[in-house]
Design a protein around this motif. Structure first.
Motif, PDB file in Angstrom:
ATOM      1  N   ILE A 115     -19.969  25.271  35.638  1.00 20.09           N
ATOM      2  CA  ILE A 115     -20.805  24.264  36.295  1.00 20.09           C
ATOM      3  C   ILE A 115     -21.835  25.026  37.116  1.00 20.09           C
ATOM      4  O   ILE A 115     -21.489  25.765  38.035  1.00 20.09           O
ATOM      5  CB  ILE A 115     -19.957  23.340  37.206  1.00 20.09           C
ATOM      6  CG1 ILE A 115     -18.923  22.609  36.358  1.00 20.09           C
ATOM      7  CG2 ILE A 115     -20.863  22.372  37.956  1.00 20.09           C
ATOM      8  CD1 ILE A 115     -17.939  21.807  37.155  1.00 20.09           C
ATOM      9  N   ILE A 135     -26.362  22.910  28.306  1.00 15.85           N
ATOM     10  CA  ILE A 135     -25.166  23.246  29.085  1.00 15.85           C
ATOM     11  C   ILE A 135     -24.294  24.160  28.232  1.00 15.85           C
ATOM     12  O   ILE A 135     -24.151  23.956  27.024  1.00 15.85           O
ATOM     13  CB  ILE A 135     -24.386  21.963  29.448  1.00 15.85           C
ATOM     14  CG1 ILE A 135     -25.271  21.060  30.321  1.00 15.85           C
ATOM     15  CG2 ILE A 135     -23.096  22.299  30.164  1.00 15.85           C
ATOM     16  CD1 ILE A 135     -24.673  19.698  30.581  1.00 15.85           C
ATOM     17  N   GLN A 158     -14.991  25.307  32.031  1.00 16.48           N
ATOM     18  CA  GLN A 158     -16.349  24.809  31.890  1.00 16.48           C
ATOM     19  C   GLN A 158     -17.163  25.345  33.063  1.00 16.48           C
ATOM     20  O   GLN A 158     -16.806  25.129  34.210  1.00 16.48           O
ATOM     21  CB  GLN A 158     -16.375  23.274  31.891  1.00 16.48           C
ATOM     22  CG  GLN A 158     -17.775  22.674  31.872  1.00 16.48           C
ATOM     23  CD  GLN A 158     -18.506  22.948  30.568  1.00 16.48           C
ATOM     24  OE1 GLN A 158     -17.971  22.717  29.512  1.00 16.48           O
ATOM     25  NE2 GLN A 158     -19.713  23.470  30.674  1.00 16.48           N
TER      26      GLN A 158
END
Length: 190
Positions: free
Chosen positions: A103, A69, A101
Motif C-alpha cells: 500500500i 497498483i 499487498q
C-alpha cells in the motif's frame, strides 16, 4: 550541415544508386521522387530515428504502467513435512499461507505517473527535434539534387544548340555562304 549529414548523404546517394540501378527496361523511364517520398524513405531508413521512435514507444508503455497498483504476493510455507519423530497417523506439519499487498502512501503513485509523463514528453520532443533535423538535411540535399538536375538539363540544351549551330555553319561553309572561321567558332562552342 548538422551532425546527421554523413548519414543523410549516404542515404541519398544510396537512393540515387538504387534508382539508377533498376533493370534496363525500367531505366528507360524517368523515375521521379517528390520531396515527400524522399523524406519518408530517409526517415524510414534512418536507424537513429527508428531507435528514438522505439524509445518513445517504450516511454508510452512505462507511462501506461506507472499508475498500476502492484500485484499482491502469495507465499505458502510447509514446515516439519517429513518429521521422523511424529506418530504415524499424527499430522505434525505446519502450513503457513501469506498474502502481501503493498500500500503506497505519501503520493508515490501520482508522482510516478507524473515522472513517467514528463519522460514521455521528453522522448517525444527528442524524436520531433531529430525528425526536424533530418528533414532539414534532406531538404538541403534535395534542393542540391534538383539544382544539379536543372544544371544538367541546361547543359544538355546548350550542347544541342551548339550541335545545331555547328551543323548549320558546316552547311553554310559547304555552300560557300560563310568562311571556315565561322565553322571553327561553332566547333569551339560545341
Amino acid at each position: 550541415m548538422g551532425m546527421y549529414s554523413p548519414i543523410l548523404s549516404s542515404m541519398l546517394i544510396g537512393l540515387a544508386i538504387l534508382t539508377l540501378s533498376q533493370p534496363t527496361q525500367a531505366s528507360t523511364q524517368n523515375v521521379t521522387l517528390s520531396f515527400e517520398q524522399t523524406s519518408l524513405l530517409v526517415l524510414k531508413g534512418n536507424s537513429l530515428f527508428s531507435s528514438k521512435a522505439m524509445d518513445v514507444a517504450g516511454a508510452k508503455a512505462l507511462h501506461s504502467n506507472a499508475g498500476v497498483i502492484q500485484n499482491p504476493s502469495i507465499s505458502l510455507e510447509l514446515e516439519d513435512f517429513f518429521r521422523s519423530d511424529a506418530a504415524p497417523n499424527a499430522s505434525g506439519e505446519e502450513i503457513t499461507l501469506r498474502m502481501n499487498q503493498v500500500i503506497e502512501l505519501g503520493g508515490k503513485r501520482p508522482a510516478r505517473r507524473e515522472l513517467a509523463h514528463k519522460k514521455l514528453l521528453t522522448k517525444q520532443a527528442e524524436l520531433e527535434n531529430l525528425r526536424i533535423e533530418i528533414l532539414r538535411e534532406t531538404a538541403l540535399h534535395f534542393m542540391h539534387v534538383v539544382a544539379d538536375q536543372h544544371r544538367l538539363l541546361t547543359a544538355e540544351r546548350a550542347k544541342t544548340l551548339a550541335e545545331q549551330g555547328f551543323k548549320f555553319s558546316s552547311q553554310r561553309t559547304r555552300s560557300g555562304a560563310a568562311s571556315t572561321i565561322e565553322k571553327r567558332r561553332a566547333g569551339i562552342a560545341l
